[in-house]
Design a protein around this motif. Sequence first.
Motif, PDB file in Angstrom:
ATOM      1  N   VAL A  53      21.312  20.469  33.780  1.00 53.01           N
ATOM      2  CA  VAL A  53      20.220  21.277  34.326  1.00 53.01           C
ATOM      3  C   VAL A  53      20.715  22.128  35.484  1.00 53.01           C
ATOM      4  O   VAL A  53      20.391  23.324  35.606  1.00 53.01           O
ATOM      5  CB  VAL A  53      19.058  20.371  34.763  1.00 53.01           C
ATOM      6  N   GLN A  54      21.545  21.529  36.347  1.00 50.41           N
ATOM      7  CA  GLN A  54      22.083  22.268  37.481  1.00 50.41           C
ATOM      8  C   GLN A  54      22.965  23.425  37.014  1.00 50.41           C
ATOM      9  O   GLN A  54      22.899  24.538  37.559  1.00 50.41           O
ATOM     10  CB  GLN A  54      22.893  21.317  38.377  1.00 50.41           C
ATOM     11  N   GLY A  55      23.780  23.191  35.982  1.00 46.98           N
ATOM     12  CA  GLY A  55      24.651  24.238  35.472  1.00 46.98           C
ATOM     13  C   GLY A  55      23.873  25.392  34.864  1.00 46.98           C
ATOM     14  O   GLY A  55      24.218  26.563  35.077  1.00 46.98           O
ATOM     15  N   ARG A  56      22.804  25.079  34.130  1.00 45.84           N
ATOM     16  CA  ARG A  56      21.997  26.147  33.538  1.00 45.84           C
ATOM     17  C   ARG A  56      21.312  26.989  34.616  1.00 45.84           C
ATOM     18  O   ARG A  56      21.219  28.208  34.505  1.00 45.84           O
ATOM     19  CB  ARG A  56      20.957  25.543  32.587  1.00 45.84           C
ATOM     20  N   ARG A  57      20.831  26.340  35.652  1.00 44.13           N
ATOM     21  CA  ARG A  57      20.185  27.091  36.726  1.00 44.13           C
ATOM     22  C   ARG A  57      21.191  27.946  37.482  1.00 44.13           C
ATOM     23  O   ARG A  57      20.871  29.065  37.917  1.00 44.13           O
ATOM     24  CB  ARG A  57      19.494  26.120  37.687  1.00 44.13           C
ATOM     25  N   THR A  58      22.403  27.448  37.636  1.00 47.98           N
ATOM     26  CA  THR A  58      23.413  28.194  38.380  1.00 47.98           C
ATOM     27  C   THR A  58      23.794  29.481  37.673  1.00 47.98           C
ATOM     28  O   THR A  58      23.977  30.524  38.305  1.00 47.98           O
ATOM     29  CB  THR A  58      24.658  27.325  38.605  1.00 47.98           C
ATOM     30  N   MET A  98      31.381  27.760  33.578  1.00 48.67           N
ATOM     31  CA  MET A  98      31.217  26.836  34.703  1.00 48.67           C
ATOM     32  C   MET A  98      31.539  25.414  34.248  1.00 48.67           C
ATOM     33  O   MET A  98      31.100  24.975  33.183  1.00 48.67           O
ATOM     34  CB  MET A  98      29.776  26.895  35.238  1.00 48.67           C
ATOM     35  N   LYS A  99      32.314  24.702  35.059  1.00 50.01           N
ATOM     36  CA  LYS A  99      32.699  23.328  34.739  1.00 50.01           C
ATOM     37  C   LYS A  99      32.306  22.410  35.882  1.00 50.01           C
ATOM     38  O   LYS A  99      32.485  22.742  37.060  1.00 50.01           O
ATOM     39  CB  LYS A  99      34.204  23.232  34.505  1.00 50.01           C
ATOM     40  N   ILE A 100      31.788  21.249  35.518  1.00 52.59           N
ATOM     41  CA  ILE A 100      31.408  20.226  36.493  1.00 52.59           C
ATOM     42  C   ILE A 100      32.069  18.923  36.075  1.00 52.59           C
ATOM     43  O   ILE A 100      31.818  18.407  34.974  1.00 52.59           O
ATOM     44  CB  ILE A 100      29.875  20.049  36.573  1.00 52.59           C
ATOM     45  N   ASP A 101      32.925  18.365  36.913  1.00 54.75           N
ATOM     46  CA  ASP A 101      33.623  17.114  36.626  1.00 54.75           C
ATOM     47  C   ASP A 101      32.872  15.950  37.251  1.00 54.75           C
ATOM     48  O   ASP A 101      32.494  15.999  38.444  1.00 54.75           O
ATOM     49  CB  ASP A 101      35.050  17.154  37.162  1.00 54.75           C
ATOM     50  N   LEU A 102      32.663  14.912  36.477  1.00 56.33           N
ATOM     51  CA  LEU A 102      31.973  13.702  36.934  1.00 56.33           C
ATOM     52  C   LEU A 102      32.851  12.497  36.634  1.00 56.33           C
ATOM     53  O   LEU A 102      33.288  12.310  35.486  1.00 56.33           O
ATOM     54  CB  LEU A 102      30.619  13.559  36.236  1.00 56.33           C
ATOM     55  N   THR A 103      33.105  11.678  37.643  1.00 62.97           N
ATOM     56  CA  THR A 103      33.947  10.488  37.487  1.00 62.97           C
ATOM     57  C   THR A 103      33.089   9.240  37.665  1.00 62.97           C
ATOM     58  O   THR A 103      32.259   9.171  38.588  1.00 62.97           O
ATOM     59  CB  THR A 103      35.090  10.490  38.512  1.00 62.97           C
ATOM     60  N   GLU A 104      33.320   8.269  36.777  1.00 64.45           N
ATOM     61  CA  GLU A 104      32.554   7.020  36.788  1.00 64.45           C
ATOM     62  C   GLU A 104      31.064   7.340  36.886  1.00 64.45           C
ATOM     63  O   GLU A 104      30.370   6.944  37.833  1.00 64.45           O
ATOM     64  CB  GLU A 104      33.007   6.115  37.939  1.00 64.45           C
ATOM     65  N   GLY A 108      21.888  31.022  35.572  1.00 65.12           N
ATOM     66  CA  GLY A 108      20.698  31.827  35.353  1.00 65.12           C
ATOM     67  C   GLY A 108      20.098  31.743  33.974  1.00 65.12           C
ATOM     68  O   GLY A 108      19.379  32.642  33.558  1.00 65.12           O
ATOM     69  N   THR A 109      20.351  30.644  33.231  1.00 68.05           N
ATOM     70  CA  THR A 109      19.742  30.454  31.905  1.00 68.05           C
ATOM     71  C   THR A 109      19.084  29.090  31.853  1.00 68.05           C
ATOM     72  O   THR A 109      19.613  28.149  31.246  1.00 68.05           O
ATOM     73  CB  THR A 109      20.806  30.569  30.794  1.00 68.05           C
ATOM     74  N   PRO A 110      17.929  28.932  32.476  1.00 69.56           N
ATOM     75  CA  PRO A 110      17.277  27.614  32.482  1.00 69.56           C
ATOM     76  C   PRO A 110      16.713  27.202  31.136  1.00 69.56           C
ATOM     77  O   PRO A 110      16.484  26.020  30.893  1.00 69.56           O
ATOM     78  CB  PRO A 110      16.158  27.796  33.505  1.00 69.56           C
ATOM     79  N   ALA A 111      16.459  28.146  30.236  1.00 69.82           N
ATOM     80  CA  ALA A 111      15.861  27.796  28.943  1.00 69.82           C
ATOM     81  C   ALA A 111      16.925  27.236  27.999  1.00 69.82           C
ATOM     82  O   ALA A 111      18.092  27.620  28.047  1.00 69.82           O
ATOM     83  CB  ALA A 111      15.213  29.030  28.324  1.00 69.82           C
ATOM     84  N   ILE A 112      16.493  26.344  27.150  1.00 70.48           N
ATOM     85  CA  ILE A 112      17.371  25.745  26.145  1.00 70.48           C
ATOM     86  C   ILE A 112      17.127  26.443  24.814  1.00 70.48           C
ATOM     87  O   ILE A 112      16.021  26.393  24.278  1.00 70.48           O
ATOM     88  CB  ILE A 112      17.118  24.230  26.016  1.00 70.48           C
ATOM     89  N   GLY A 113      18.136  27.098  24.277  1.00 78.23           N
ATOM     90  CA  GLY A 113      17.989  27.803  23.006  1.00 78.23           C
ATOM     91  C   GLY A 113      18.899  27.271  21.936  1.00 78.23           C
ATOM     92  O   GLY A 113      19.382  28.032  21.085  1.00 78.23           O
ATOM     93  N   MET A 114      19.169  25.963  21.941  1.00 78.73           N
ATOM     94  CA  MET A 114      20.109  25.370  20.995  1.00 78.73           C
ATOM     95  C   MET A 114      19.359  24.747  19.814  1.00 78.73           C
ATOM     96  O   MET A 114      18.233  24.285  19.970  1.00 78.73           O
ATOM     97  CB  MET A 114      20.983  24.330  21.704  1.00 78.73           C
ATOM     98  N   VAL A 115      20.025  24.748  18.651  1.00 72.43           N
ATOM     99  CA  VAL A 115      19.350  24.344  17.421  1.00 72.43           C
ATOM    100  C   VAL A 115      19.758  22.958  16.936  1.00 72.43           C
ATOM    101  O   VAL A 115      19.100  22.397  16.066  1.00 72.43           O
ATOM    102  CB  VAL A 115      19.624  25.376  16.312  1.00 72.43           C
TER     103      VAL A 115
END
Length: 373
Positions: free
Chosen positions: A18-23, A1-7, A25-32
């Motif tokens: 947060v929106q991308g993780r919910r979309t 999934m990609k979300i483009d944001l300008t300015e 289906g992985t709301p938890a953060i498992g990064m080290v």
Amino acid sequence: MKIDLTETTASKINKALVQGRRTIGTPAIGMVLTLVIVTDEENAYDALKAANEASREHPSRTLVVIKRVSRSPRDRAKARLDAEVRVGADAGTGETVVLRLYGEAINHAQSVVLPLLLPDAPVVVWWPVNAPVDAARDPLGALAQRRVTDMYTAENPLRELAERAEAYSPGDTDLSWTRITPWRSMLAAALDQLPCKVAEVEVEGEEFNPSVELLAMWLADRLNVPVRRLLSAGPGLTAVRMETDCGPVALDRADGSLATLAMQGQPDRNVALKRRDTAELLAEELRRLDPDDTYASALKYGVDRLGEPERAQTALAAKAAQSSDVPADADAADAADGSGTKPKAAKAPAKKSAAKKADSKAESKPDSKAASE
């Protein structure tokens, strides 16, 4: 999934994550950890591809900082931030945010990156190209526990080695050092099998390759013996030859993938020593986040102390003279007859010194150590 944001702003980027993780289906953060990649547009694709592959072993939030050059003075005076948020399959096993900075935002990249760092997680900054000489004093480097550079991309690697040695700070490392990890492991294992003392070493590799210099500096620093640097057509490192009191030890790799380990009194062995890609090198560096004292010691040894071919050749000639049937006094007498003065006082280009005379005699005798190399 990609979300483009300008300015956009850092807060909007966090909301998009947060929106991308919910979309997906992985709301938890498992990064080290947080991996910050500072690069240009030309090298961004390759760097991001390597980071995504390394994230399979080290799930991380990857922040790609690309500083875009504005064309007009009006654009350069205006700060602007564009972002591309990637989650799910497009970001490996973690999250990716591509940040494109324009105008005044280029000079304040650390202010953009700081709100996007994972809380209570280590930070690693990687410069695939155009790394600062003193990475620890760089505004982005100051945020990190580990700072990864690559001297192989420098225009003058030898000068870069000397500058990095002067500016070294705990936490600095380089992919040129990571490339020689298999070589260091293989050579250390070979010497562990032989209770012998190393007398001298030759390191052979292509020109303008800092990995060859670093391996030679590491051997000189650890073994405290003369190390000669020899050039070859490559690829990369091609051979390391050590003269010990138990016989020669050689590790040759001519094709860049398969090496041959030769030791006195043992059959030759083929060992896998392939050249690794950037993703493997980056994954290895992310395994440790503490300072690499071995790298620091080898780097500070000094590239200007390498080689010393005249002194190393003189030592070989002296050993050859002792092992040959012709006494060393006779060699000195022959040299004195040819010059009319003492060997050490000979300065004219047409006159040969005793050392050079001994070198030529040593090369002509097949039973000497110089001839055996």
